[in-house]
Design an enzyme around this catalytic site. Structure first.
Site, short mmCIF file in Angstrom:
data_model
loop_
_atom_site.label_atom_id
_atom_site.label_comp_id
_atom_site.label_asym_id
_atom_site.label_seq_id
_atom_site.Cartn_x
_atom_site.Cartn_y
_atom_site.Cartn_z
N CYS A 119 18.20 3.88 -20.05
CA CYS A 119 18.92 3.82 -18.65
C CYS A 119 18.91 2.43 -18.04
O CYS A 119 19.66 2.17 -17.26
CB CYS A 119 18.51 4.91 -17.64
SG CYS A 119 16.83 4.77 -16.80
N ILE A 162 -5.83 -0.03 8.21
CA ILE A 162 -5.06 1.15 8.19
C ILE A 162 -5.05 1.62 6.64
O ILE A 162 -4.36 1.45 5.98
CB ILE A 162 -3.67 1.22 8.59
CG1 ILE A 162 -3.71 0.57 9.92
CG2 ILE A 162 -3.16 2.56 8.75
CD1 ILE A 162 -4.11 1.43 10.98
N CYS A 188 16.42 11.28 -18.59
CA CYS A 188 15.09 12.01 -18.13
C CYS A 188 15.09 12.63 -16.88
O CYS A 188 14.57 13.79 -16.87
CB CYS A 188 14.00 11.04 -18.07
SG CYS A 188 13.89 10.23 -19.93
N HIS A 228 -3.26 14.31 4.03
CA HIS A 228 -4.23 15.23 4.24
C HIS A 228 -4.49 15.81 5.31
O HIS A 228 -4.11 15.40 6.50
CB HIS A 228 -5.54 13.95 4.47
CG HIS A 228 -5.72 12.95 2.91
ND1 HIS A 228 -6.20 13.57 1.78
CD2 HIS A 228 -5.56 11.91 2.98
CE1 HIS A 228 -6.08 12.76 1.02
NE2 HIS A 228 -5.74 11.54 1.47
N LYS A 243 -13.01 9.26 -1.35
CA LYS A 243 -12.66 10.71 -2.01
C LYS A 243 -12.68 10.80 -3.33
O LYS A 243 -12.54 11.91 -3.81
CB LYS A 243 -11.05 11.01 -1.37
CG LYS A 243 -11.06 11.40 0.12
CD LYS A 243 -9.62 11.48 0.68
CE LYS A 243 -9.53 11.59 2.12
NZ LYS A 243 -9.58 10.57 2.82
N CYS A 259 20.79 8.45 -16.53
CA CYS A 259 19.20 8.42 -16.81
C CYS A 259 19.12 10.14 -17.10
O CYS A 259 19.23 11.00 -16.39
CB CYS A 259 18.35 8.36 -15.50
SG CYS A 259 16.72 8.75 -15.75
N THR A 264 0.89 -1.26 -0.10
CA THR A 264 0.07 0.07 0.17
C THR A 264 0.74 1.25 -0.12
O THR A 264 0.60 2.33 -0.61
CB THR A 264 -0.96 -0.02 1.26
OG1 THR A 264 -1.67 -1.19 1.24
CG2 THR A 264 -2.02 1.25 1.19
N CYS A 280 10.88 8.27 -20.72
CA CYS A 280 11.21 7.14 -21.52
C CYS A 280 10.96 5.89 -20.75
O CYS A 280 10.97 4.53 -21.32
CB CYS A 280 12.69 6.93 -22.06
SG CYS A 280 13.98 6.72 -20.99
#
Length: 476
Positions: free
Chosen positions: A441, A335, A401, A50, A250, A399, A41, A436
């Site tokens: 990479c 949770i 990007c 929040h 939400k 990398c 999660t 990409c």
């Protein structure tokens, strides 16, 4: 000396490991069935802290959400993690939804949370792509965003510097009472502990059933699917945009990220078992529902889609209590949202209110703090050049990007709680998260892993679970 086990290295378990290792008379063991932290999660959610106006009065969610949200900024500053108070708008498109905004406004005011009702004209000044149907909004300036897996990894790394025993890729199979506490049996061994915290997220019900004579809560996986938009020179949205909430949750949101991408989602799909796959129907639902709050969605800039399951409970609240039959075992079940925002306060609640550790144990006088990761793209050109003179690897970009250097990858491999796989490197320093998606990479990262881990290139694994499976088979 007390030995305390924490089961689960998601955001809640990571905060518990971090907080517990700050006590002198405590040894802490953190069990995680996956090969890395934040793999369920905590890895796949909306990444929103929040502010605390939404949960129903009198619930643990209401109490811990507000407290946890206030704790994050200082924690992220200390750990060197990204935190951005971007603010959020809850949007109403009809009179019924305007009434919901008024309820949330009254609840926020009652709790001392800064909230304000805004007319459409005011919101459009800040959010040019607002749907033409929006009439009013609830402005919540203290809404913030983080990168959850970054926080988990930082918490666990600092806990390791302060004595944590981290057991990755080790699943708890059974828990039995013994003369002086409990014996935990895993798929790798047995451990005697004095206390135990069940922070297993989606697996919390399974752990609870190892201990209790009757079921205390039930967990239903609820899947949320998302799109990820590429970075833009002009942000498509600048604040968290929510539709007015319903009983289902939400709703589908538009959320900026710390690194400049935009998330669209999530769905809210009740499943019989955990399934983190994306579906055509789920992603179509995201498209249909997000257009309730925004328009001109640049779907041509979608670079990725993903999903994650959240552990939805059966009582519309967190379940955080000591075992009814085993003193010293604490269950943290159900949770779901706002679990991320509440996580530091959940840890504090367990340690202070339930365990009551401050009454018998002492905080360490000297806490070892981890060295914050060096992020080249955030440094001035002068500082970059000085670093490259000392360590040429910082000048070799692997990398393009995300502008990640070779040395940043090497650093993350060799840190405590370091990366052993392509996905582990991606989670820590972001190569492969750009436009990409690793097309350039990924092979470079694999070569660096092979070199630094001193293994053949063909043994480099994409994810940490596969890495530990190979290690278990004795091929390293």
């Amino acid at each position: 000396m007390k030995t305390i086990a924490v089961i689960g290295a998601g955001i809640v378990g990571s905060f518990l490991a971090y907080d517990l290792t700050q006590y002198e008379e405590v040894e802490v063991i953190l069990f995680e069935k996956h090969g890395d932290v934040a793999q369920e999660t905590s890895k796949a959610n909306s990444a929103i802290v929040h502010a605390g106006y939404d949960p129903v009065d009198g619930t643990l969610k209401a109490k811990l959400n507000k407290r946890g949200a206030k704790m994050y900024q200082n924690i992220c500053k200390q750990l060197g993690c990204g935190y951005q108070a971007c603010g959020g708008y809850v949007l109403a498109s009809n009179e019924e939804e305007v009434e919901i905004l008024q309820e949330l406004y009254a609840r926020g005011k009652k709790r001392g949370i800064t909230v304000e009702i805004k007319e459409r004209e005011e919101v459009v000044k800040n959010e040019k792509n607002l749907s033409k149907h929006i009439r009013k909004a609830l402005w919540v300036p203290d809404t913030a965003i983080i990168t959850p897996w970054e926080v988990c990894e930082a918490l666990v790394e600092e806990a390791l510097w302060n004595g944590l025993q981290l057991h990755l890729h080790e699943e708890v199979l059974d828990i039995k009472a013994c003369e002086k506490g409990y014996v935990i049996r895993s798929d790798k061994g047995q451990y005697s502990v004095d206390m135990l915290v069940n922070a297993a997220g989606l697996g919390a019900q399974k752990i609870m059933e190892m201990v209790e004579a009757e079921s205390l809560f039930t967990i239903t996986p609820k899947r949320g699917q998302y799109y990820v938009l590429a970075k833009r020179s002009q942000p498509y949205v600048s604040h968290v945009l929510y539709p007015a909430p319903s009983k289902a949750g939400k709703g589908v949101l538009a959320v900026p990220t710390i690194h400049g991408n935009i998330l669209l989602g999530p769905t809210s799909e009740v499943l019989k078992k955990v399934d983190n796959g994306t579906t055509t129907s789920g992603l179509q639902e995201v498209q249909e529902k997000v257009e309730k709050i925004i328009q001109h969605v640049p779907y041509q800039e979608v670079i990725h889609s993903y999903s994650g399951c959240r552990p939805t409970g059966n009582n519309n609240d967190f379940y955080i209590e000591e075992s009814r039959r085993c003193k010293g075992i604490f269950h943290l079940g159900c949770i779901d949202s706002p679990g991320l925002a509440s996580a530091p306060a959940i840890s504090e609640y367990v340690i202070v209110d339930l365990m009551k550790l401050p009454l018998t144990f002492h905080k360490k006088k000297h806490i070892v703090h981890r060295q914050k990761p060096l992020i080249m793209r955030n440094l001035s050109e002068t500082k970059q050049q000085a670093l490259i003179q000392k360590h040429p690897g910082y000048g070799h970009i692997v990398c393009y990007c995300e502008q990640i250097s070779e040395q940043e990858v090497v650093d993350c491999i060799h840190r405590k709680c370091g990366a052993h796989s392509i996905a582990g490197v991606k989670m820590r320093v972001r190569p492969g998260m750009g436009k990409c998606q690793g097309g350039y990479c990924e092979v470079e990262i694999a070569k660096l892993l092979a070199r630094e881990l001193q293994i053949p290139l063909h043994e480099v694994q994409y994810d940490e679970d596969s890495y530990y499976e190979v290690a278990k088979e004795g091929r390293r």
